[in-house]
Structure formats: C-alpha cells, structure tokens
Write a protein that holds these residues in place. Structure first.
Motif, PDB file in Angstrom:
ATOM      1  N   PHE A 112       0.824  -1.203   0.000  1.00  0.00           N
ATOM      2  CA  PHE A 112       0.000   0.000   0.000  1.00  0.00           C
ATOM      3  C   PHE A 112       0.857   1.252   0.000  1.00  0.00           C
ATOM      4  CE2 PHE A 112      -1.728   3.521   2.439  1.00  0.00           C
ATOM      5  CZ  PHE A 112      -2.854   3.834   1.686  1.00  0.00           C
ATOM      6  N   PHE A 113       1.854   1.272   0.888  1.00  0.00           N
ATOM      7  CA  PHE A 113       2.664   2.484   1.024  1.00  0.00           C
ATOM      8  C   PHE A 113       3.577   2.718  -0.180  1.00  0.00           C
ATOM      9  CE2 PHE A 113       1.561   2.016   5.567  1.00  0.00           C
ATOM     10  CZ  PHE A 113       1.088   3.295   5.776  1.00  0.00           C
ATOM     11  N   SER A 114       3.886   1.666  -0.945  1.00  0.00           N
ATOM     12  CA  SER A 114       4.693   1.870  -2.150  1.00  0.00           C
ATOM     13  C   SER A 114       3.947   2.747  -3.143  1.00  0.00           C
ATOM     14  CB  SER A 114       5.056   0.519  -2.782  1.00  0.00           C
ATOM     15  OG  SER A 114       3.905  -0.137  -3.283  1.00  0.00           O
ATOM     16  N   ILE A 115       2.639   2.523  -3.283  1.00  0.00           N
ATOM     17  CA  ILE A 115       1.810   3.350  -4.177  1.00  0.00           C
ATOM     18  C   ILE A 115       1.507   4.694  -3.529  1.00  0.00           C
ATOM     19  CG2 ILE A 115      -0.451   3.555  -5.273  1.00  0.00           C
ATOM     20  CD1 ILE A 115       1.314   1.663  -6.731  1.00  0.00           C
ATOM     21  N   TYR A 116       1.173   4.670  -2.247  1.00  0.00           N
ATOM     22  CA  TYR A 116       0.802   5.891  -1.523  1.00  0.00           C
ATOM     23  C   TYR A 116       1.928   6.926  -1.576  1.00  0.00           C
ATOM     24  CZ  TYR A 116      -0.552   8.871   2.420  1.00  0.00           C
ATOM     25  OH  TYR A 116      -0.867   9.948   3.210  1.00  0.00           O
ATOM     26  N   PHE A 117       3.143   6.491  -1.255  1.00  0.00           N
ATOM     27  CA  PHE A 117       4.271   7.432  -1.240  1.00  0.00           C
ATOM     28  C   PHE A 117       4.746   7.771  -2.653  1.00  0.00           C
ATOM     29  CE2 PHE A 117       4.971   5.793   3.213  1.00  0.00           C
ATOM     30  CZ  PHE A 117       4.685   7.011   3.823  1.00  0.00           C
ATOM     31  N   LEU A 118       4.546   6.849  -3.608  1.00  0.00           N
ATOM     32  CA  LEU A 118       4.882   7.180  -4.995  1.00  0.00           C
ATOM     33  C   LEU A 118       3.996   8.326  -5.491  1.00  0.00           C
ATOM     34  CD1 LEU A 118       6.383   6.642  -7.636  1.00  0.00           C
ATOM     35  CD2 LEU A 118       4.652   4.914  -8.187  1.00  0.00           C
ATOM     36  N   LEU A 119       2.714   8.265  -5.164  1.00  0.00           N
ATOM     37  CA  LEU A 119       1.801   9.353  -5.533  1.00  0.00           C
ATOM     38  C   LEU A 119       2.208  10.662  -4.854  1.00  0.00           C
ATOM     39  CD1 LEU A 119      -1.595   7.429  -5.394  1.00  0.00           C
ATOM     40  CD2 LEU A 119      -0.545   8.414  -7.435  1.00  0.00           C
ATOM     41  N   GLN A 120       2.615  10.567  -3.598  1.00  0.00           N
ATOM     42  CA  GLN A 120       3.082  11.755  -2.881  1.00  0.00           C
ATOM     43  C   GLN A 120       4.344  12.322  -3.543  1.00  0.00           C
ATOM     44  OE1 GLN A 120       1.430  13.177  -0.571  1.00  0.00           O
ATOM     45  NE2 GLN A 120       0.417  11.748   0.793  1.00  0.00           N
ATOM     46  N   ALA A 121       5.244  11.433  -3.962  1.00  0.00           N
ATOM     47  CA  ALA A 121       6.487  11.872  -4.610  1.00  0.00           C
ATOM     48  C   ALA A 121       6.199  12.547  -5.944  1.00  0.00           C
ATOM     49  CB  ALA A 121       7.414  10.672  -4.819  1.00  0.00           C
ATOM     50  N   LEU A 122       5.246  12.000  -6.698  1.00  0.00           N
ATOM     51  CA  LEU A 122       4.883  12.588  -7.986  1.00  0.00           C
ATOM     52  C   LEU A 122       4.327  13.997  -7.819  1.00  0.00           C
ATOM     53  CD1 LEU A 122       3.268   9.466  -9.695  1.00  0.00           C
ATOM     54  CD2 LEU A 122       5.329  10.659 -10.465  1.00  0.00           C
ATOM     55  N   ARG A 123       3.725  14.253  -6.667  1.00  0.00           N
ATOM     56  CA  ARG A 123       3.145  15.572  -6.404  1.00  0.00           C
ATOM     57  C   ARG A 123       4.114  16.533  -5.735  1.00  0.00           C
ATOM     58  NH1 ARG A 123      -3.208  14.810  -4.715  1.00  0.00           N
ATOM     59  NH2 ARG A 123      -3.827  14.078  -6.785  1.00  0.00           N
ATOM     60  N   SER A 124       5.259  16.014  -5.310  1.00  0.00           N
ATOM     61  CA  SER A 124       6.193  16.847  -4.545  1.00  0.00           C
ATOM     62  C   SER A 124       6.865  17.905  -5.400  1.00  0.00           C
ATOM     63  CB  SER A 124       7.259  15.969  -3.885  1.00  0.00           C
ATOM     64  OG  SER A 124       8.088  15.360  -4.877  1.00  0.00           O
ATOM     65  N   GLY A 125       7.021  17.622  -6.704  1.00  0.00           N
ATOM     66  CA  GLY A 125       7.673  18.581  -7.595  1.00  0.00           C
ATOM     67  C   GLY A 125       9.189  18.558  -7.532  1.00  0.00           C
ATOM     68  N   ILE A 126       9.762  17.646  -6.734  1.00  0.00           N
ATOM     69  CA  ILE A 126      11.221  17.617  -6.611  1.00  0.00           C
ATOM     70  C   ILE A 126      11.868  17.152  -7.912  1.00  0.00           C
ATOM     71  CG2 ILE A 126      11.259  15.280  -5.641  1.00  0.00           C
ATOM     72  CD1 ILE A 126      13.622  16.268  -3.904  1.00  0.00           C
ATOM     73  N   PHE A 127      11.192  16.226  -8.631  1.00  0.00           N
ATOM     74  CA  PHE A 127      11.626  15.805  -9.955  1.00  0.00           C
ATOM     75  C   PHE A 127      10.390  15.689 -10.842  1.00  0.00           C
ATOM     76  CE2 PHE A 127      14.858  13.712  -7.211  1.00  0.00           C
ATOM     77  CZ  PHE A 127      15.995  14.334  -7.719  1.00  0.00           C
ATOM     78  N   GLU A 128      10.598  15.708 -12.148  1.00  0.00           N
ATOM     79  CA  GLU A 128       9.507  15.409 -13.065  1.00  0.00           C
ATOM     80  C   GLU A 128       9.222  13.919 -13.005  1.00  0.00           C
ATOM     81  OE1 GLU A 128      10.019  18.757 -16.527  1.00  0.00           O
ATOM     82  OE2 GLU A 128      11.476  17.132 -16.485  1.00  0.00           O
ATOM     83  N   SER A 129       8.055  13.503 -13.532  1.00  0.00           N
ATOM     84  CA  SER A 129       7.644  12.107 -13.381  1.00  0.00           C
ATOM     85  C   SER A 129       8.647  11.137 -14.012  1.00  0.00           C
ATOM     86  CB  SER A 129       6.256  11.890 -13.996  1.00  0.00           C
ATOM     87  OG  SER A 129       6.280  12.033 -15.400  1.00  0.00           O
ATOM     88  N   SER A 130       9.260  11.532 -15.142  1.00  0.00           N
ATOM     89  CA  SER A 130      10.251  10.650 -15.778  1.00  0.00           C
ATOM     90  C   SER A 130      11.429  10.400 -14.844  1.00  0.00           C
ATOM     91  CB  SER A 130      10.739  11.261 -17.094  1.00  0.00           C
ATOM     92  OG  SER A 130      11.223  12.579 -16.903  1.00  0.00           O
TER      93      SER A 130
END
Length: 290
Positions: A223-241
C-alpha cells in the motif's frame, strides 16, 4: 524527497517479503489476495476525510481505479506464467524495464525536459536495470512460442505505472490518495477472492494461516509503495520521468544488495556493473534537475 525515499523503502520491502515467501513455502497467490485486503484497509484508515460509499462511486477516477485493480491481478498472473515458461530473469527484466513506458509518457504527454545529463542518466539507469536483473551467466533465452508473455508483462506493468501518474495528475484530489489506492486494491482483492473461490469449488484450495501472515506482511508495504509514490509525484522535486527512473532503479539496486546481505546471494560481474551504472544514472538525473 522523503516521500520518494519511503516509496523506495516500501517497494524494496516487497521484494524482501517475496524472498521470505520462497523460504517458508508460502502460497504466493493466497498471500497476494490477503495482501490486497490488507492494503484496502490501510487506505481506508489513512483517508483524512469521512468515507461515504455512495460518494466513492461518484469520483471521476472510480472506473479507472477498478480497471487498475483488475490489471494488478492480471499482470501478477502473467508474471507467474512468464516465470514458469521463460525463467525468473526474463520476468524480472520484463517487469523492471517497463519503466520505459511511464518515462516516455512523461516526456511526450507532459512535455517534460530532457537535458543531456538527464538523458544519459536515464540510459545508464535502463542498462543498469537490465544488468542487475540477469542472475545467470548465459543471456536471456526466450522460446518464440512463449515470447508473448514477457511482452504482456512489460506492457501491463508499464501501463499500470503510467495510469497511476495520469490519474494522479488529472483526476485524484489532494486528499483522495488513500481512498483512490484503497479502491484499486479493493477491486484486485475481489477478483482474487473470485479466483480462490473457483479453486475452492474445484477442491484445489487449502487454507494455511502462514499464507495470511505473509499477506499481511506484504500488504502494508505494498500500500505504502503506491501511496508514497503518488506523494512523490506531487512533490515537484523531480519530473515524473525522473521519479519513475530513480524509484525503479533504486529498488532494483537496494533489493539486490539486500539479497547479498540477508540471503547470501552471489552476484555476477554484470550485476556489479549494473549497480555501479545505477548509482551514476541516479546522480546524473539528480544533477540534471538543477
């Protein structure tokens, strides 16, 4: 950065748990179904807003989440078939190289940047994934009649990651990540329960408590692998690629090193070269951000 690190940690834990499954002869399918049920409850418990079942059906992302849940089970079974017909190295390469699909999607659909450092970093990362995933001296051998299965694993895994990114950006609200993830896992659990029910009717199902324990151990990090991946995608620290590349390569690299430390696995020279390339690839992608 914290969300990305936690996503990597969670995904790496999944690989360790699967290794433990092999050691204790845990039925993977039975544990997987339990894992989806556990992941569903994690999503419900972490949802910040009160959950109304009728309202859940009205979310714009709801039908897509159901489709992803079905795809989760399908890809899992395809991985099993591929491993049986072509070997573990083939399914490992097919699943992990699928990161190409969300990378290309981010570059083409979202017009993400691709400077020289980032481009070289992604190439090194992809080569690293391939080298680290091969655990045999000889190269990958795939019979022509079985070629379709790794292709389907590659495509299915890539579509899952790409869909998660697209839905996160276009449909999922700020406070809906937990319920969105829970809906995906609920559908996967229902399909899995359906499969187990058929097995029970055929007299092929045997309940073992250790499979439930294994499913619980798998469900939380899953669960947390997806949950935190979504959070990371929204963080703006890197682009999705960049996010998908760093996440995927880091998981492959760390899980391989843990295999040495925890399970006394022996690596080939090509695996060590892959780990070194992975480190350089991540560094270049990070530098390419600035």
């Amino acid at each position: 950065m914290i969300a990305l690190a936690l996503s990597i940690l969670s995904s790496t834990t999944i690989y360790v748990v699967f290794k433990i499954f092999t050691r204790y002869n845990i039925n993977t399918l039975h544990a997987i179904v339990t894992n989806y049920v556990v992941a569903t409850f994690c999503g419900i418990l972490l949802q910040p807003n009160e959950i109304h079942l009728a309202q859940t059906f009205q979310y714009s992302w709801f039908p897509f989440a159901l489709g992803l849940g079905v795809l989760f089970i399908i890809v899992f079974n395809l991985m099993g078939i591929t491993a049986q017909r072509n070997g573990l190295s083939v399914v490992s390469v097919a699943a992990k190289m699928s990161v190409v699909i969300p990378i290309l999607f981010g570059l083409l659909y979202y017009k993400e940047s691709l400077g020289n450092l980032k481009f070289i970093g992604i190439l090194l990362a992809l080569v690293a994934v391939y080298l680290v995933s091969i655990k045999r001296e000889d190269s990958l051998k795939i019979k022509a009649s079985n070629f379709i299965f790794p292709v389907l694993v590659f495509t299915g895994s890539g579509v899952i990651d790409t869909s998660v990114k697209y839905l996160e950006g276009e449909y999922v609200g700020k406070d809906d990540i937990s319920i969105f993830s829970a809906t995906i896992y609920t559908m996967a659990a229902l399909v899995g329960i359906g499969i187990l029910s058929v097995q029970a009717l055929q007299g092929k199902f045997q309940f073992q408590f250790k499979n439930v324990v294994g499913g619980i151990a798998l469900g939380i990090p899953n669960f947390f692998s997806i949950y935190f991946l979504l959070q990371a995608l929204r963080s703006g620290i890197f682009e999705s690629s960049g996010i998908f590349t760093i996440n995927n390569v880091s998981v492959v690299m760390i899980s391989t090193l843990l295999g040495i430390l925890l399970f006394q696995e022996k690596l080939l020279i090509k695996n060590w070269i892959g780990i070194i390339l992975a480190i350089f690839g991540i560094l270049l992608i990070t530098l390419g951000k600035w």
